[in-house]
Design an enzyme around this catalytic site. Sequence first.
Site, PDB file in Angstrom:
ATOM      1  N   ARG A  30       0.829  -1.209   0.000  1.00 42.32           N
ATOM      2  CA  ARG A  30       0.000   0.000   0.000  1.00 42.32           C
ATOM      3  C   ARG A  30       0.859   1.253   0.000  1.00 42.32           C
ATOM      4  O   ARG A  30       1.865   1.317   0.724  1.00 42.32           O
ATOM      5  CB  ARG A  30      -0.926   0.006   1.224  1.00 42.32           C
ATOM      6  CG  ARG A  30      -1.939  -1.106   1.169  1.00 42.32           C
ATOM      7  CD  ARG A  30      -3.018  -0.987   2.236  1.00 42.32           C
ATOM      8  NE  ARG A  30      -3.684  -2.274   2.384  1.00 42.32           N
ATOM      9  CZ  ARG A  30      -4.555  -2.786   1.525  1.00 42.32           C
ATOM     10  NH1 ARG A  30      -4.921  -2.095   0.456  1.00 42.32           N
ATOM     11  NH2 ARG A  30      -5.094  -3.978   1.725  1.00 42.32           N
ATOM     12  N   ASP A  31       0.454   2.242  -0.812  1.00 37.17           N
ATOM     13  CA  ASP A  31       1.154   3.527  -0.862  1.00 37.17           C
ATOM     14  C   ASP A  31       0.998   4.222   0.501  1.00 37.17           C
ATOM     15  O   ASP A  31      -0.073   4.195   1.102  1.00 37.17           O
ATOM     16  CB  ASP A  31       0.536   4.400  -1.964  1.00 37.17           C
ATOM     17  CG  ASP A  31       1.385   5.605  -2.300  1.00 37.17           C
ATOM     18  OD1 ASP A  31       1.919   5.658  -3.423  1.00 37.17           O
ATOM     19  OD2 ASP A  31       1.512   6.506  -1.441  1.00 37.17           O
ATOM     20  N   ASN A  88       4.448   6.705 -13.561  1.00 39.83           N
ATOM     21  CA  ASN A  88       5.044   8.018 -13.740  1.00 39.83           C
ATOM     22  C   ASN A  88       6.497   7.843 -14.160  1.00 39.83           C
ATOM     23  O   ASN A  88       7.180   6.942 -13.682  1.00 39.83           O
ATOM     24  CB  ASN A  88       4.973   8.820 -12.438  1.00 39.83           C
ATOM     25  CG  ASN A  88       3.541   9.124 -12.029  1.00 39.83           C
ATOM     26  OD1 ASN A  88       2.686   9.393 -12.878  1.00 39.83           O
ATOM     27  ND2 ASN A  88       3.251   9.065 -10.739  1.00 39.83           N
ATOM     28  N   GLU A  96       8.710  10.244  -8.197  1.00 44.58           N
ATOM     29  CA  GLU A  96       9.465  10.612  -6.990  1.00 44.58           C
ATOM     30  C   GLU A  96      10.483   9.552  -6.606  1.00 44.58           C
ATOM     31  O   GLU A  96      11.534   9.864  -6.046  1.00 44.58           O
ATOM     32  CB  GLU A  96       8.504  10.793  -5.802  1.00 44.58           C
ATOM     33  CG  GLU A  96       7.590  11.990  -5.918  1.00 44.58           C
ATOM     34  CD  GLU A  96       6.477  11.946  -4.861  1.00 44.58           C
ATOM     35  OE1 GLU A  96       6.582  11.160  -3.896  1.00 44.58           O
ATOM     36  OE2 GLU A  96       5.506  12.691  -5.033  1.00 44.58           O
ATOM     37  N   VAL A  97      10.157   8.298  -6.835  1.00 46.49           N
ATOM     38  CA  VAL A  97      11.035   7.201  -6.415  1.00 46.49           C
ATOM     39  C   VAL A  97      11.590   6.513  -7.663  1.00 46.49           C
ATOM     40  O   VAL A  97      10.815   6.038  -8.515  1.00 46.49           O
ATOM     41  CB  VAL A  97      10.264   6.181  -5.543  1.00 46.49           C
ATOM     42  CG1 VAL A  97      11.192   5.039  -5.129  1.00 46.49           C
ATOM     43  CG2 VAL A  97       9.677   6.868  -4.307  1.00 46.49           C
ATOM     44  N   HIS A 101       7.458   1.683 -10.823  1.00 51.09           N
ATOM     45  CA  HIS A 101       6.341   1.117 -10.069  1.00 51.09           C
ATOM     46  C   HIS A 101       5.032   1.428 -10.767  1.00 51.09           C
ATOM     47  O   HIS A 101       4.878   2.480 -11.394  1.00 51.09           O
ATOM     48  CB  HIS A 101       6.320   1.646  -8.634  1.00 51.09           C
ATOM     49  CG  HIS A 101       6.497   3.124  -8.521  1.00 51.09           C
ATOM     50  ND1 HIS A 101       7.719   3.735  -8.671  1.00 51.09           N
ATOM     51  CD2 HIS A 101       5.605   4.121  -8.289  1.00 51.09           C
ATOM     52  CE1 HIS A 101       7.568   5.049  -8.536  1.00 51.09           C
ATOM     53  NE2 HIS A 101       6.298   5.298  -8.318  1.00 51.09           N
ATOM     54  N   HIS A 103       1.176   2.187 -10.164  1.00 53.62           N
ATOM     55  CA  HIS A 103       0.168   2.571  -9.180  1.00 53.62           C
ATOM     56  C   HIS A 103      -1.146   1.892  -9.550  1.00 53.62           C
ATOM     57  O   HIS A 103      -1.592   2.007 -10.697  1.00 53.62           O
ATOM     58  CB  HIS A 103      -0.099   4.086  -9.212  1.00 53.62           C
ATOM     59  CG  HIS A 103       1.036   4.947  -8.748  1.00 53.62           C
ATOM     60  ND1 HIS A 103       1.060   5.542  -7.512  1.00 53.62           N
ATOM     61  CD2 HIS A 103       2.173   5.334  -9.367  1.00 53.62           C
ATOM     62  CE1 HIS A 103       2.157   6.275  -7.382  1.00 53.62           C
ATOM     63  NE2 HIS A 103       2.853   6.170  -8.499  1.00 53.62           N
TER      64      HIS A 103
HETATM   65  P1  DGP Z   1       5.777   8.363  -7.870  1.00 52.16           P
HETATM   66  O1  DGP Z   1       5.439   9.800  -7.760  1.00 52.16           O
HETATM   67  O2  DGP Z   1       5.105   7.685  -9.039  1.00 52.16           O
HETATM   68  O3  DGP Z   1       7.270   8.111  -7.826  1.00 52.16           O
HETATM   69  O4  DGP Z   1       5.137   7.675  -6.584  1.00 52.16           O
HETATM   70  C1  DGP Z   1       5.860   7.353  -5.442  1.00 52.16           C
HETATM   71  C2  DGP Z   1       4.849   6.906  -4.406  1.00 52.16           C
HETATM   72  O5  DGP Z   1       5.544   6.160  -3.433  1.00 52.16           O
HETATM   73  C3  DGP Z   1       4.157   8.042  -3.663  1.00 52.16           C
HETATM   74  O6  DGP Z   1       2.746   7.942  -3.921  1.00 52.16           O
HETATM   75  C4  DGP Z   1       4.457   7.803  -2.198  1.00 52.16           C
HETATM   76  C5  DGP Z   1       4.969   6.385  -2.173  1.00 52.16           C
HETATM   77  N1  DGP Z   1       6.033   6.132  -1.229  1.00 52.16           N
HETATM   78  C6  DGP Z   1       7.219   6.764  -1.159  1.00 52.16           C
HETATM   79  N2  DGP Z   1       7.982   6.243  -0.191  1.00 52.16           N
HETATM   80  C7  DGP Z   1       7.263   5.219   0.346  1.00 52.16           C
HETATM   81  C8  DGP Z   1       7.520   4.288   1.393  1.00 52.16           C
HETATM   82  O7  DGP Z   1       8.566   4.283   2.028  1.00 52.16           O
HETATM   83  N3  DGP Z   1       6.533   3.408   1.671  1.00 52.16           N
HETATM   84  C9  DGP Z   1       5.351   3.369   0.977  1.00 52.16           C
HETATM   85  N4  DGP Z   1       4.456   2.448   1.321  1.00 52.16           N
HETATM   86  N5  DGP Z   1       5.072   4.231  -0.012  1.00 52.16           N
HETATM   87  C10 DGP Z   1       6.019   5.155  -0.315  1.00 52.16           C
END
Ligand code: DGP
Length: 118
Positions: A30-31, A88, A96-97, A101, A103
């Site tokens: 889960r996000d 993304n 961001e990461v 991934h 979503h």
């Molecule tokens: P993006 O913008 O597509 O890179 O989405 C990154 C998503 O990752 C963002 O919705 C928040 C989520 N996220 C970032 N760090 C963590 C984490 O440590 N744990 C979890 N569960 N989600 C995270």
Amino acid sequence: MPHDTIFLKIVRGEIPADVVYRDELVTAFRDRHPQAPVHVLIVPNHVIPTAADVTADDEAALGRLFVAARAVAEQEGIAEDGYRLIVNCKGHGGQEVDHLHLHLLGGEPLGPMRARRG
Ligand code: DGP
């Protein structure tokens, strides 16, 4: 280390996450900042930094992302009403990461794909 991402630590179980699906190629959790009643991230178990970095070697894991998305959607009870899958890519895509991934968002009508310009 460029290839040691926060998501890789989740895949390895080194940091906590609410994991909802796991197999030999992908992991879903889960996000932490959900943007819908169901918001799950599905990641390859190896690091592909962005969609712009995919190679033929990644095809099995990339295909599995969709198979896992289907399984998680059914598990979460959103398969019948529908859902949205988003990847993304880099800055303009809002990534961001740097660990590719998918979503999986659902649980309510999600509206237009993006806000209309102007
Ligand atoms: P993006 O913008 O597509 O890179 O989405 C990154 C998503 O990752 C963002 O919705 C928040 C989520 N996220 C970032 N760090 C963590 C984490 O440590 N744990 C979890 N569960 N989600 C995270």
